[in-house]
Each structure stands twice: as structure tokens, then as C-alpha cells.
Design an enzyme around this catalytic site. Sequence first.
Site, PDB file in Angstrom:
ATOM      1  N   ALA A  62       0.837  -1.193   0.000  1.00 33.01           N
ATOM      2  CA  ALA A  62       0.000   0.000   0.000  1.00 33.01           C
ATOM      3  C   ALA A  62       0.873   1.244   0.000  1.00 33.01           C
ATOM      4  O   ALA A  62       2.088   1.182   0.159  1.00 33.01           O
ATOM      5  CB  ALA A  62      -0.905  -0.002   1.225  1.00 33.01           C
ATOM      6  N   GLY A  97      -0.505  -5.234   0.505  1.00 32.89           N
ATOM      7  CA  GLY A  97      -1.611  -5.156  -0.432  1.00 32.89           C
ATOM      8  C   GLY A  97      -1.295  -5.808  -1.766  1.00 32.89           C
ATOM      9  O   GLY A  97      -2.200  -6.274  -2.468  1.00 32.89           O
ATOM     10  N   GLU A 150      -2.079  -9.365  -1.239  1.00 29.69           N
ATOM     11  CA  GLU A 150      -3.539  -9.476  -1.136  1.00 29.69           C
ATOM     12  C   GLU A 150      -4.176  -9.393  -2.525  1.00 29.69           C
ATOM     13  O   GLU A 150      -5.139 -10.112  -2.814  1.00 29.69           O
ATOM     14  CB  GLU A 150      -4.076  -8.375  -0.218  1.00 29.69           C
ATOM     15  CG  GLU A 150      -3.733  -8.606   1.248  1.00 29.69           C
ATOM     16  CD  GLU A 150      -4.238  -7.507   2.167  1.00 29.69           C
ATOM     17  OE1 GLU A 150      -4.983  -7.814   3.117  1.00 29.69           O
ATOM     18  OE2 GLU A 150      -3.883  -6.337   1.929  1.00 29.69           O
ATOM     19  N   GLU A 196       2.662  -6.286   7.324  1.00 27.55           N
ATOM     20  CA  GLU A 196       1.944  -5.178   7.969  1.00 27.55           C
ATOM     21  C   GLU A 196       2.244  -5.036   9.459  1.00 27.55           C
ATOM     22  O   GLU A 196       2.215  -3.919  10.001  1.00 27.55           O
ATOM     23  CB  GLU A 196       0.436  -5.341   7.764  1.00 27.55           C
ATOM     24  CG  GLU A 196      -0.055  -5.013   6.366  1.00 27.55           C
ATOM     25  CD  GLU A 196       0.022  -6.191   5.405  1.00 27.55           C
ATOM     26  OE1 GLU A 196      -0.517  -6.091   4.296  1.00 27.55           O
ATOM     27  OE2 GLU A 196       0.646  -7.215   5.765  1.00 27.55           O
TER      28      GLU A 196
END
Length: 657
Positions: free
Chosen positions: A62, A101, A104, A124
Site C-alpha cells: 500500500a 496489499g 492481497e 503489515e
Amino acid sequence: MSLVTIDRRNGLAYVTIDNPPVNSLGRSVRKNLLLACTSLAADKEVAAVVVSGKGRNFVAGADIGELGQTPSEPFLPDVLSAIENAPMPWVAAISGVALGGGLELAMACHGRVADRGARLGLPEVNLGVIPGAGGTVRLPRLVPMADAVSMITGGKPIAATHALDIGLLDRIAQADLIRCATALAQELAQKGPPVPTITRPCHSSDKIDWEAVEKQMKQKSRGAVAPLEALSSLHTAAQAPASEALSAERARFLRLTTSEQAAALRYVFFAERAAGKSLRSHDTPPVDLRQVGVIGGGTMGAGIATALVLAGSQVRLVERDAPVAEAGRARVAQTIADSVKRGVLAQGAAKAAIARLSTGSDYAALADCALVIEAVFEDMAVKRQVFSRLDAVMPAEAVLATNTSYLDVDALAETTRDPARILGLHFFSPAHVMKLLEVVRGRETGARALATGAALARLLGKVPVVAGVCDGFIGNRIMAAYRRDCEFMLEEGALPQQIDAAMQDYGFAMGIFAVQDLSGLDIAWAQRKAQAPSRDPSARYARIADQLCEAGRLGRKTGQGWYDYASGAAKSDPAVEAIIQAEQARAGRKLRSFSAEDIMARILGRMQAEGAALLQEGISESAADIDVVMVTGYGFPRHKGGPMYLAAKSSSEGKDA
């Protein structure tokens, strides 16, 4: 520039994310990716989609700058849901890294292919949060729950080969990544409508003792909450329907993004990225690091040589004679063999690294090295002799560095004809593992030498922090200051085990007295004896540590130090308490009891005061650099941000009040 492009060819669509430098999933990328998904879902001519990242990486995660801010649409979970529920299969073609991300996104796809050198992970927790777009729910539907727990609570990326073994990848590309991903996409298209990852059953977690894992994690995390929150989210994923688990994960993620720990961890992340900025502020090129000399084959010298050969440099290790040089080679070989045994280094890479090492006792053999790093015994006379010999044989353009952790770099530079080529490179043990590198800028250190320090840090994957010349530079000066104050606390009524326990409860892996026993009490003792002639006789001085050394209690290596190690573990020793009590009586100070809060307030205050002095004297370039040193090199709990961060935070809160 379009951040997401679509190329339609032969019934397939190729979606490319182009957001340099690492293809992070910022708002604009999410928006364009959702538009691409919507457009392709309506295109009856497209049978499958291959998504990749332009440049070296797939998606590195991210946009960290958005963490802690109010989330903006489109939210990543919605984008990934659109991909996962697309009418045609999506295949992720993973190059470089797929982190956070990015992974993901790959897990929301219906197939995953990676280059052999790719790394995949959900890091994270290192930023004080957990995956917030389905990571804790989708991962255990692709890999065994034990692997999911390890990846998410530990935050360390895994290699592509491991990812293939546990089921996270479908294939590893042997040659062309996009061609391999295309083949998988075509195969999936022929099988009919794609099956969303989220509809798969979660891997069984029957073999996991959740309470035992939580207990172990509490001890390991030392106060960091994100790993425990991640474990809870995985436990929910194992028990609840996918929709509930996704909602619970998102709620945890959003709550954690505004936490104090997440703010502190983001601060450290950006501070590390900014560290050594002044080294990059000029255009002077560094020397060639393909061939580097190391003088000294002891623990530190061998560690530096190991780091260099593993990074691809040819290393010439010089010692005082051939047998000692061969012992240095053996240390390097053993360290590399241990890495192979632990599975962190392939046998082929280990052999290649060892082949890059040569040893000897002739300084003249270093003449072809553009950089030589001295790592001999921490004695000024010995080091000055080394630099004098180097100056006689090394070409004028070579950079000469010292690994001293305390001594005056300017005094060493005086032994050479050109002080501009001298700098300090203070590595931390074990040198091939520890990320911190203090780059010590002498009074006359030139731009080329500093540029070389920066280039070396990049080569070795270390965080460079610039320090000026003073006793102990940044880290050791602060540690010496609070160590003295801890010994003053002993004179005032505290015990070593109380102080160490307070530090561990705060988040340090070890307390200051246990650290001294591990490294050896004689190191600081020698430094104190060297400083004795110039010490202010009116300054407070605690003699307890000196008395331990005089009694032969030098730490773990002698079986006794601040603690007794006869049983193997550290045990408090009545003999030490007797020495402390005698010094308490001699000092004549009023004794008091200390709480853990009292102890930590004293330690933090001493750290912060010494940090302020370093800034005032120009030894450190910024308060953030001091925090990087203390977190990365001295065990200050990362989730606390660092002593200077806490001082600024306390000052800000005081003004607000």
C-alpha cells in the site's frame, strides 16, 4: 502517465500497474485498477486477464503515506472483491516482490505465477497494523494455517520456492514470466467460471494450540500489539464465515492504523528511509567496491568480510600472520555454513561466497582494493600503526576506513598523508546481520569517502547514519551515558536484576547488565581506564563495574559478571550484591526503592539528554537519526519509536494540555 494500462491480445487482457518506484497501491492506482476490472468484466472478447507490475516489482504494498489518514475510496477490499468475482480468471504475474496489499491483490486473483527470485509476504505487523484487504482470510484458504500464522504474525517475506511448496503459488516461471502466466490464464479459462479464493474452505487449524501460540507470541513481541491482533484475526478466519472474518479483519485494521504503536512504527520506517540523506546530497562518485580489503579476522573483521562476500565483493582478509589469517577464513566459512544449515542461504551461493575470499598477512596484497576496512583490536596505538602501514602501500585514490566503536577517527587520520580519504565505518555485531552502519565523518573526511560509505551501505543492505567524531559516536555514547546512570541507581538502592527486568518489561530484548555480560565487561573497562587521566575528579563515578572486572568477573565468557552463569542461565549472585552494598555504604547516599516506572523514566531521561547534547554539538544530523541508531542497533523497542520521538511527543502533548 496512466497508472494502469490494458493491452488486449488474442482473447486475453494484460493489465499492467505502473506506479514507480515500487507500484504501491495508492488511491489513483486503486481507482484505475477498479476501472480496468469493470471495463474487462463487460468485454465478452476477453477470456482471461494477466496482471503484472511494470519494472522490477509486482506491487510492493500500500501507499504507506496513506496509513493513519482517513481512508479514501475506492477501498482496496472493494477493488479486490471486484477482481475475485470477475466473470473471467485473473492471473497474477509476480516479479520482484508482492508485499502487503500486493500479495492481497495476488491472492484475490484466481492464479499466481512468480519469477524464481520473487519474494512474497504480508509485513503489515512491522508497521503496527494487520492486513486490511483480506490477507488474514484468504491466505489460510491457500496455505496451511501454520504457515499463514508464521507469515502474517512474523511479517517476513518468503521465497518463491517456499511459496510454491505451501500452495501460495501455482507455478514458478522457468523463463518468461508473462508467457508462463498466459499459459496458466488460458488453462483456467478453459475450465469455466473462476472460483473465488474466498469461497474455498479454510485450511484446518486443528493442530494449532491457539492459546499456546498466543502465550509464546506475547513473550516474543515484547509489548507490540499488532502480531497478537493478527493472530486473533487468523483465529477468526478459522472459525467464522468468510464474510464475517473479512469484516472483523477490516475493523481491526482501521482501529490499528490510528494507534500510537502504528504511528511510532511509521515514524521509524520513514526515519530509516531518510537516514544518511547527507551522504546522497552530492554528485561525487564512490570508489569501486568489487574488491575490498579487510584487516583483522576476529569476530568483527570476519563478520564484515562475510557481509562483503555475500554481497558479491571480492575480499582480501589480512592478519598479522598466516595461521591467524587462516583462523579468520575459518570464521567466515563457519558463519556461511551456519546460514546454509538454517536454510537462509543456498549451497551454491555459499560456495561462490567463500570463493570470493582470500587471506594472507601481506599488506601489499591490498594495493588493488579501492576500499580497506580496518577491524583490529580497539586500541589507538595498534590502529594508528595499521593506518600508517596502509598509507605506505595503498594508492592515493583508495579509501581507508576504521571500524572503531569509540576511538577518535581524526587521530587515526593524522597518521596518513591525506586525511580526506579516512572515515569511520562502525559495524554492529554480527556484522553480516545487523542493519545499522554508523558512517563517521571526520574533520577532514572528503566527499568521495562519504560517498563510498553510502555505496557500501547500499551494497550490504544496511541503514547508514552519519555521525561526527566524539567518544562513542551516537549509539555507544548514549549507551555509556545511561549505563553510568544505571550504575548510579545501584548506588542508590536498585539491583541489576530489577533494572534489567524493567527494561525487558518496557520492550528491550535484554537489560543493560545482561547486555554487558554478553559483550564482555572488559571492553567498557578498558575504555574507562583510558579515560581516567582526563576524567574530572569532581564528576560522579561508580566503581562497582570496575570491582567486578578486577575480581575477574568479565561476563559470560568467564562464567561470572553481573550475574552468575554456572547453571547456564543468568542467576543473581550474592557476591555481586555484596559488592553493591559495600559501594552503597562507601558512597554514603540515601537509599531508596525503585519501581519499574522510576527506572525507565531515569533511563529514558538520560538517553534523551544525551541525544539533545549530540544534536547541539552537531554529532548527529537529526533527532530521527538518533532514534534509528537506538532502534536498529541498540534494541530500543521499535514500536515505541525511539527516545527522541518520545521526547518530542511528550513535549507536544504538554503544549496541547
